[in-house]
Design an enzyme around this catalytic site. Sequence first.
Site, PDB file in Angstrom:
ATOM      1  CB  VAL A   1      59.657  56.100  48.522  1.00 43.52           C
ATOM      2  CG1 VAL A   1      61.355  55.905  47.824  1.00 43.52           C
ATOM      3  CG2 VAL A   1      58.976  55.117  47.685  1.00 43.52           C
TER       4      VAL A   1
ATOM      5  CG  ASP B   1      51.788  51.558  36.591  1.00 42.03           C
ATOM      6  OD1 ASP B   1      51.288  52.297  35.787  1.00 42.03           O
ATOM      7  OD2 ASP B   1      51.928  51.629  38.035  1.00 42.03           O
TER       8      ASP B   1
END
Length: 650
Positions: free
Chosen positions: A407, A512
């Site tokens: 990322v 999640d």
Amino acid sequence: MRNLRGDVAVKADWTMSEKLLENVFMKRSQQKKKTSPLNYKERLFILTKNKISYYDYDPEKGKKKGLKGTVDVEKIKCVENVCPEENSPAERQYPFQIIYDEGPLYVFAKTDKIREQWIHKLKQVVRFNKDLMQKYHPCFWVDSMWLCCQQEVKQALGCRVLETHNGAFTRSRRESRKPLPPTPAEEKISRPLPPQPPPRQPDPSPGMTVIAEYEYTPMTEQDLQLRKGEEYTILEMVDANWWRASDQYGKEGYIPSNYVVEAGNGLEKFDWYCSHMNRSQAENLLRTENKDGGFLVRDSSKAGKYTVSLFTKGGGDTPGSCRHYNICPTPQSQFYVAEKHNFSTIPDLINYHQHNAAGMVSRLKYIVSNRAMNAPSTAGLGYGVWEIDPRHLTFIKELGNGQFGVVKYGKWQGQHDVAIKMIKEGSMSEDDFIEEAKVMMKLRHKNLVQLYGVCTKQRPIYIVTEFLSNGCLLNYLREDLNHPSPIRLLEMCKDVTEGMAYLEAQQYIHRDLAARNCLVDYNGTVKVTDFGLSRYVLDDEYTSSAGSKFPVRWSPPEVLLYCKFSSKSDVWAFGVLMWEVYTLGRMPYERLNNTEIVEKVSGGLRLYRPQLANERFYSIMTICWQDKPDERPTFQDLVGTIEDLLYELQ
């Protein structure tokens, strides 16, 4: 002295001036444990201004014996009739309920007249309590179930709105820390009526005039520039997030719908109003400005209410402090901060207090605002844009390595901050995700990380999202927070519940939810990210509850045993996330491995109470960890619970 049994009403006791009522009632056991037997016993009840006390009672001698229990008046949330059970005996035909922190106390009067006398007096005594309820259960809690609505959670919200008179609730929330003394008129009706809710704003429609709340620079040729404070006319609303509009010069284009507000309505056009700001953020901003008399108006923790936050140096050399004043409505739909200074509108109230302290620690001297730098995210980088040209992206630095790959922080077209997930090949079911991305881009909420678009014409594909400068919540808790207050931590949890309540309403399951999958904005706002992405993971260890990468520590029994995901499994995960917040980022069940967690959690093990969480905060966690999914609250319920608690602590 007359015997208290039978239909004798109130015994006058001139030696105890504080005593308000005294009667013998049948009392039902409260069954604080599921195994407790249900029984009914005669007790002598005495009501004073501060307490209800009930005693063992000798019917032969008409005397009270040992004290059996008390209820503090200030903890009472509701007093109402209860519908008698079918085929109940004569002595249990006139029940009423007293709801307080420990649940319902069921009492049976000898006559309807005595019951009404007690209900009337109790409502009069508790009318200024903080936590009066809007809804209640009209029937009994029996055999682990509410007979009226069949809900199986004792703490479940009521299913009936409190009865009304002349269209208003017969309850009243205390609107200021110091209640006004009752007037003769209030004494007569016993309970002051609350104000009517403000009229509902009309839904936006073509032809409506709006005012730009923020500056907007066009991102595509189809977009229209917005200048803060100028008026625009809505032409078309084919998309909830982007409206076609024209400016006062006749130029047309698309504008982000969350950048404008209807002309003539709301507080958004005033610089002193900072929407979506909590108490801690307001204090940080005011202390940063460091101006005596600096102020702003923000949304209260209670939906639909507002608070004035004011910074004062107290006229001395002190570093200064922040004061918070709730803006209170009157029964006549006026507003006040200081009693006896009522105004028809909130802007009128602020204008008055800019010139007069009138009960506040200081007059409102300087407007403090973050409006210029707090423009909300748009749903995409321009109208209709979901496929992003990778040539328009500039990579600046690596932020981390996630489930799907690296990322990075970067810029779009050299000026807009973005986060770019570079999807590692073979880690995701790409074709399915690309179709889903078109839907996910339309999800827009202040507590969700906004998906801007995707780059799918090359490999690896990119997911481009909003960039949040304070990074992952888990790292923020562990490294960046310095001695946070429990209230500050609760505000962070509230951010998560609001984002999740939006997903819940859109029938979206996260799967999640954890501190690692939330991000923190520059001003401390927490936003949920990566919602729904776990469906596209191709890693067997991640998708199987037996895998080491599966989020076992955040999963409820039905997921651990049967892989059954739902919004209620997200609620369980939120309880664990809240535990992470109050432990400042500790690992849940840190001494157990995944296999042990599956066994012990399925057998009833729960996380301990964190040191920073009192019993009330911990009770929010534990209600999320009920064995049965149906016994867990919804996220909307959690939003309301946390709102009420923050409002009480404010």
